[in-house]
Design a protein around this motif. Structure first.
Motif, PDB file in Angstrom:
ATOM      1  N   MET A 190       0.965  -1.075   0.031  1.00 15.18           N
ATOM      2  CA  MET A 190      -0.106   0.038   0.242  1.00 15.18           C
ATOM      3  C   MET A 190       0.933   1.276   0.055  1.00 15.18           C
ATOM      4  SD  MET A 190      -2.782   1.214   2.499  1.00 15.18           S
ATOM      5  CE  MET A 190      -4.254   0.371   2.037  1.00 15.18           C
ATOM      6  N   THR A 191       0.704   2.069  -0.895  1.00 12.94           N
ATOM      7  CA  THR A 191       1.288   3.346  -1.026  1.00 12.94           C
ATOM      8  C   THR A 191       0.640   4.502  -0.222  1.00 12.94           C
ATOM      9  OG1 THR A 191       0.220   4.126  -2.833  1.00 12.94           O
ATOM     10  CG2 THR A 191       2.162   2.603  -3.309  1.00 12.94           C
ATOM     11  N   GLY A 192       1.091   5.545   0.170  1.00 17.15           N
ATOM     12  CA  GLY A 192       0.501   6.661   0.649  1.00 17.15           C
ATOM     13  C   GLY A 192      -0.824   7.238   0.034  1.00 17.15           C
ATOM     14  N   ALA A 193      -0.483   7.126  -1.373  1.00 11.03           N
ATOM     15  CA  ALA A 193      -1.759   7.368  -2.198  1.00 11.03           C
ATOM     16  C   ALA A 193      -2.819   6.432  -1.920  1.00 11.03           C
ATOM     17  CB  ALA A 193      -1.295   7.687  -3.819  1.00 11.03           C
ATOM     18  N   ASP A 194      -2.480   5.283  -1.864  1.00 14.54           N
ATOM     19  CA  ASP A 194      -3.612   4.117  -1.719  1.00 14.54           C
ATOM     20  C   ASP A 194      -4.345   4.305  -0.240  1.00 14.54           C
ATOM     21  OD1 ASP A 194      -3.188   3.101  -4.224  1.00 14.54           O
ATOM     22  OD2 ASP A 194      -1.655   1.670  -3.152  1.00 14.54           O
ATOM     23  N   ALA A 195      -3.394   4.667   0.753  1.00 14.20           N
ATOM     24  CA  ALA A 195      -3.959   4.693   1.980  1.00 14.20           C
ATOM     25  C   ALA A 195      -4.714   6.219   2.161  1.00 14.20           C
ATOM     26  CB  ALA A 195      -2.733   4.880   3.043  1.00 14.20           C
ATOM     27  N   HIS A 196      -4.285   7.013   1.387  1.00 16.18           N
ATOM     28  CA  HIS A 196      -5.244   8.448   1.479  1.00 16.18           C
ATOM     29  C   HIS A 196      -6.687   7.979   0.828  1.00 16.18           C
ATOM     30  CE1 HIS A 196      -6.644  12.349   0.053  1.00 16.18           C
ATOM     31  NE2 HIS A 196      -5.830  12.789   1.328  1.00 16.18           N
ATOM     32  N   SER A 197      -6.808   7.391  -0.395  1.00 15.67           N
ATOM     33  CA  SER A 197      -7.708   6.987  -1.009  1.00 15.67           C
ATOM     34  C   SER A 197      -8.872   6.311  -0.135  1.00 15.67           C
ATOM     35  CB  SER A 197      -7.590   6.286  -2.372  1.00 15.67           C
ATOM     36  OG  SER A 197      -6.800   6.939  -3.057  1.00 15.67           O
ATOM     37  N   SER A 198      -8.117   5.206   0.654  1.00 11.30           N
ATOM     38  CA  SER A 198      -8.875   4.490   1.512  1.00 11.30           C
ATOM     39  C   SER A 198      -9.680   5.283   2.725  1.00 11.30           C
ATOM     40  CB  SER A 198      -8.188   3.217   1.991  1.00 11.30           C
ATOM     41  OG  SER A 198      -7.832   2.199   0.817  1.00 11.30           O
ATOM     42  N   LEU A 199      -8.785   6.062   3.236  1.00 13.87           N
ATOM     43  CA  LEU A 199      -9.220   6.945   4.461  1.00 13.87           C
ATOM     44  C   LEU A 199     -10.423   7.815   4.018  1.00 13.87           C
ATOM     45  CD1 LEU A 199      -5.782   7.148   6.281  1.00 13.87           C
ATOM     46  CD2 LEU A 199      -7.801   6.036   6.923  1.00 13.87           C
ATOM     47  N   THR A 200     -10.178   8.357   2.666  1.00 17.98           N
ATOM     48  CA  THR A 200     -11.123   9.181   2.268  1.00 17.98           C
ATOM     49  C   THR A 200     -12.529   8.740   2.027  1.00 17.98           C
ATOM     50  OG1 THR A 200      -9.341  10.658   1.152  1.00 17.98           O
ATOM     51  CG2 THR A 200     -11.954  10.948   0.328  1.00 17.98           C
ATOM     52  N   ALA A 201     -12.258   7.445   1.424  1.00 15.36           N
ATOM     53  CA  ALA A 201     -13.732   6.642   1.160  1.00 15.36           C
ATOM     54  C   ALA A 201     -14.387   6.295   2.638  1.00 15.36           C
ATOM     55  CB  ALA A 201     -13.295   5.310   0.466  1.00 15.36           C
ATOM     56  N   LEU A 202     -13.572   6.079   3.475  1.00 13.19           N
ATOM     57  CA  LEU A 202     -14.099   5.549   4.851  1.00 13.19           C
ATOM     58  C   LEU A 202     -14.698   6.851   5.557  1.00 13.19           C
ATOM     59  CD1 LEU A 202     -14.416   3.580   7.227  1.00 13.19           C
ATOM     60  CD2 LEU A 202     -12.049   4.406   7.673  1.00 13.19           C
ATOM     61  N   TYR A 203     -14.086   7.942   5.328  1.00 14.81           N
ATOM     62  CA  TYR A 203     -14.430   9.259   5.992  1.00 14.81           C
ATOM     63  C   TYR A 203     -16.001   9.499   5.103  1.00 14.81           C
ATOM     64  CZ  TYR A 203     -14.431  14.094   7.518  1.00 14.81           C
ATOM     65  OH  TYR A 203     -14.886  15.454   8.084  1.00 14.81           O
ATOM     66  N   ASP A 204     -16.119   9.577   3.861  1.00 13.73           N
ATOM     67  CA  ASP A 204     -17.282   9.729   3.249  1.00 13.73           C
ATOM     68  C   ASP A 204     -18.481   8.719   3.627  1.00 13.73           C
ATOM     69  OD1 ASP A 204     -16.002  11.463   1.530  1.00 13.73           O
ATOM     70  OD2 ASP A 204     -15.949  10.306  -0.093  1.00 13.73           O
ATOM     71  N   VAL A 205     -17.901   7.424   3.986  1.00 15.83           N
ATOM     72  CA  VAL A 205     -19.209   6.357   4.324  1.00 15.83           C
ATOM     73  C   VAL A 205     -19.453   6.952   5.791  1.00 15.83           C
ATOM     74  CG1 VAL A 205     -19.522   4.128   5.315  1.00 15.83           C
ATOM     75  CG2 VAL A 205     -18.378   4.607   2.978  1.00 15.83           C
ATOM     76  N   ALA A 206     -18.539   7.504   6.587  1.00 17.21           N
ATOM     77  CA  ALA A 206     -18.885   7.698   8.015  1.00 17.21           C
ATOM     78  C   ALA A 206     -20.088   8.993   7.998  1.00 17.21           C
ATOM     79  CB  ALA A 206     -17.736   8.083   8.675  1.00 17.21           C
ATOM     80  N   GLY A 207     -19.451   9.875   7.009  1.00 14.38           N
ATOM     81  CA  GLY A 207     -20.433  10.997   7.113  1.00 14.38           C
ATOM     82  C   GLY A 207     -21.892  10.710   6.688  1.00 14.38           C
ATOM     83  N   GLN A 208     -22.012   9.672   5.448  1.00  9.78           N
ATOM     84  CA  GLN A 208     -23.561   9.380   5.120  1.00  9.78           C
ATOM     85  C   GLN A 208     -23.978   8.737   6.395  1.00  9.78           C
ATOM     86  OE1 GLN A 208     -22.625   6.866   2.014  1.00  9.78           O
ATOM     87  NE2 GLN A 208     -21.812   8.562   0.547  1.00  9.78           N
ATOM     88  N   ILE A 209     -23.431   7.795   7.179  1.00  2.00           N
ATOM     89  CA  ILE A 209     -24.032   7.225   8.362  1.00  2.00           C
ATOM     90  C   ILE A 209     -24.336   8.394   9.331  1.00  2.00           C
ATOM     91  CG2 ILE A 209     -23.478   5.607  10.377  1.00  2.00           C
ATOM     92  CD1 ILE A 209     -21.577   3.941   8.329  1.00  2.00           C
ATOM     93  N   ARG A 210     -23.510   9.377   9.358  1.00  5.28           N
ATOM     94  CA  ARG A 210     -23.899  10.384  10.400  1.00  5.28           C
ATOM     95  C   ARG A 210     -25.219  11.074   9.886  1.00  5.28           C
ATOM     96  NH1 ARG A 210     -22.790  15.890  11.291  1.00  5.28           N
ATOM     97  NH2 ARG A 210     -22.849  16.286  13.577  1.00  5.28           N
ATOM     98  N   ALA A 211     -25.217  11.403   8.613  1.00  4.50           N
ATOM     99  CA  ALA A 211     -26.426  12.299   8.059  1.00  4.50           C
ATOM    100  C   ALA A 211     -27.615  11.559   8.286  1.00  4.50           C
ATOM    101  CB  ALA A 211     -26.145  12.471   6.655  1.00  4.50           C
TER     102      ALA A 211
END
Length: 55
Positions: free
Chosen positions: A9-30
């Motif tokens: 996993m590269t830094g870019a891959d980790a960033h993409s995964s964390l961004t996707a996780l953050y988006d899902v968490a935001g949808q759950i919160r909403a």
């Protein structure tokens, strides 16, 4: 998590995964906030709901 074909996993891959996780968490919160609003509406006697606390 996104990984390369070698399993690394590269830094870019980790960033993409964390961004996707953050988006899902935001949808759950909403969705949670929307459900809380619906419950409050149902529990408010003035809005035609019932007072579940018996006040």
């Amino acid at each position: 998590m996104q990984r390369s074909s070698t399993g690394e996993m590269t830094g870019a891959d980790a960033h993409s995964s964390l961004t996707a996780l953050y988006d899902v968490a935001g949808q759950i919160r909403a969705a949670y906030i929307e459900l809380q609003g619906q419950v409050r509406t149902m529990l408010t006697p003035d809005a035609g709901g019932t007072d579940a606390q018996g006040k």
